[in-house]
Design a protein around this motif. Structure first.
Motif, mmCIF file in Angstrom:
data_model
loop_
_atom_site.group_PDB
_atom_site.id
_atom_site.type_symbol
_atom_site.label_atom_id
_atom_site.label_comp_id
_atom_site.label_asym_id
_atom_site.label_seq_id
_atom_site.Cartn_x
_atom_site.Cartn_y
_atom_site.Cartn_z
ATOM 1 N N THR A 95 106.921 73.035 27.561
ATOM 2 C CA THR A 95 106.242 71.740 27.481
ATOM 3 C C THR A 95 104.972 71.733 28.321
ATOM 4 O O THR A 95 104.912 72.370 29.374
ATOM 5 C CB THR A 95 107.171 70.614 27.968
ATOM 6 N N TRP A 99 94.229 64.630 26.909
ATOM 7 C CA TRP A 99 95.552 65.225 26.730
ATOM 8 C C TRP A 99 95.545 66.367 25.721
ATOM 9 O O TRP A 99 96.352 67.296 25.831
ATOM 10 C CB TRP A 99 96.573 64.153 26.337
ATOM 11 N N TYR A 158 104.259 66.624 30.677
ATOM 12 C CA TYR A 158 104.819 66.110 29.424
ATOM 13 C C TYR A 158 106.177 66.743 29.120
ATOM 14 O O TYR A 158 106.520 66.981 27.965
ATOM 15 C CB TYR A 158 103.841 66.350 28.268
ATOM 16 N N LYS A 218 99.082 58.313 24.909
ATOM 17 C CA LYS A 218 99.060 59.065 26.159
ATOM 18 C C LYS A 218 97.960 58.521 27.074
ATOM 19 O O LYS A 218 96.834 58.275 26.625
ATOM 20 C CB LYS A 218 98.859 60.549 25.865
ATOM 21 N N ASN A 230 109.702 65.002 24.039
ATOM 22 C CA ASN A 230 109.835 63.645 23.488
ATOM 23 C C ASN A 230 111.291 63.336 23.118
ATOM 24 O O ASN A 230 112.212 64.046 23.504
ATOM 25 C CB ASN A 230 108.910 63.494 22.275
ATOM 26 N N GLU A 258 105.737 68.573 23.344
ATOM 27 C CA GLU A 258 106.086 67.480 24.261
ATOM 28 C C GLU A 258 107.600 67.300 24.376
ATOM 29 O O GLU A 258 108.337 67.436 23.400
ATOM 30 C CB GLU A 258 105.459 66.172 23.766
#
Length: 326
Positions: A198, A256, A202, A251, A176, A174
């Protein structure tokens, strides 16, 4: 009657001013970042290689999200540098009952020398805490970015490779706040090449990716993103993943995990890069983002990363206390 209401009054509440601290690696010039990395490695090799620069200082450690490594590193680091840490949990401050961020920052600045914070709010709240009382603030993870993790990660690579110029990194998972910090940090490394693989939907935030690419123009670094591992580069020095469920987030897509499953880092992926080391910022979920044989294998530097959290936190604290007005 004597005036006791001004910025230098007996009340001691400082007037608002410019923010200071570590908020985003996007704002760290390459020379500043390289200094933090070198200092982290120096303290990794000898945690007593300092003159107790936090002697007499009080360091607030505010964590409203769970943490093992980061919170322990900054608490321990403050002690080792001669400071006195004061810890706050998620329900300890009046922020929890509606006091404004500005008022909180103004008050804390009269009692603390530094604040290390991981909160549920956005990065702007940490900036506001700093501006309100001219308090040095370290972003120990906000929704947008985890810059102290980025310092730790690049310090581990500096320990392993020495000069990071031209390093090739494949990040899998991800986009992030750890990935954002990595993008900003590697943008400051000459000729570095990072590919973020990714899952669709995301990826890194567009604004963060654009900022990293803009900063990379000055260093010749390349920041790429793909959504299919079949498009991954042929060569990499580093394969990096993080857990799929970022701290404090959820999420919206109930399926997911199926979207993330092709981004699992197992032995087959690592065989594509026989000379690459493996990084994981922990905590890890073996069987999800990474196979146990990779995480615990001979090429894994994940446990060195965990150990680097302390010296890199010490380097950040030392740097931030140095920003204090004289």
């Amino acid at each position: 009657m004597r005036d006791i209401t001004g910025p230098d009054s007996l009340l001691g509440a400082p007037a608002s001013g410019p923010e200071r601290g570590l908020f985003s690696l996007a704002e760290s010039p390459p020379e500043q970042l390289s200094g933090l990395l070198a200092r982290s490695v120096e303290l990794f090799r000898d945690r007593d290689a300092h003159d107790r620069p936090l002697e007499g200082s009080v360091v607030g450690v505010l964590f409203t999200r769970t943490s093992t490594r980061t919170r322990t590193a900054f608490h321990s680091g403050a002690v080792r540098l001669g400071g006195s840490p004061l810890s706050y949990g998620p329900d300890d401050l009046q922020l929890n009952t509606g006091e404004s961020v500005t008022d909180t920052g103004r008050v804390l600045a009269t009692m603390l020398d530094l604040l290390v914070a991981r909160t549920a709010g956005p990065l702007e709240h940490l900036r506001e805490l700093s501006r309100a009382g001219r308090l040095g603030v370290v972003n120990a993870m906000a929704a947008e970015e985890h810059p102290t993790q980025g310092v730790c990660d690049l310090a581990v690579l500096t320990l392993a490779f020495g000069d990071l110029s031209g390093i090739r990194v494949l990040y899998v998972g991800e986009g992030n706040n750890t990935a954002t910090a990595l993008a900003h940090g590697l943008a400051a490394i000459p000729a570095a090449h990072v590919t973020f693989a990714t899952p669709p939907g995301y990826g890194l935030p567009e604004q963060a990716l654009a900022a990293a690419r803009k900063n990379a123009e000055a260093t010749g670094a390349r920041i790429g993103e793909i959504h299919d591992l079949a498009q991954a580069p042929d060569e990499a020095d580093v394969v990096y993943t993080t857990r799929w469920q970022t701290t404090g987030t959820s999420k919206p897509d109930p399926s997911w995990r199926e979207v993330f499953r092709p981004f699992h880092v197992g032995a087959a992926l690592l065989r594509r890069y026989p000379d690459a080391v493996f990084l994981h910022d922990l905590p890890a979920h073996r069987g999800d983002e990474v196979a146990a044989e990779v995480l615990d294998g001979p090429r894994s530097l994940a446990w060195t990363q965990a150990a680097m959290k302390l010296p890199s936190a010490m380097a950040v604290l030392e740097h931030t206390i140095g920003l204090r007005p004289r």
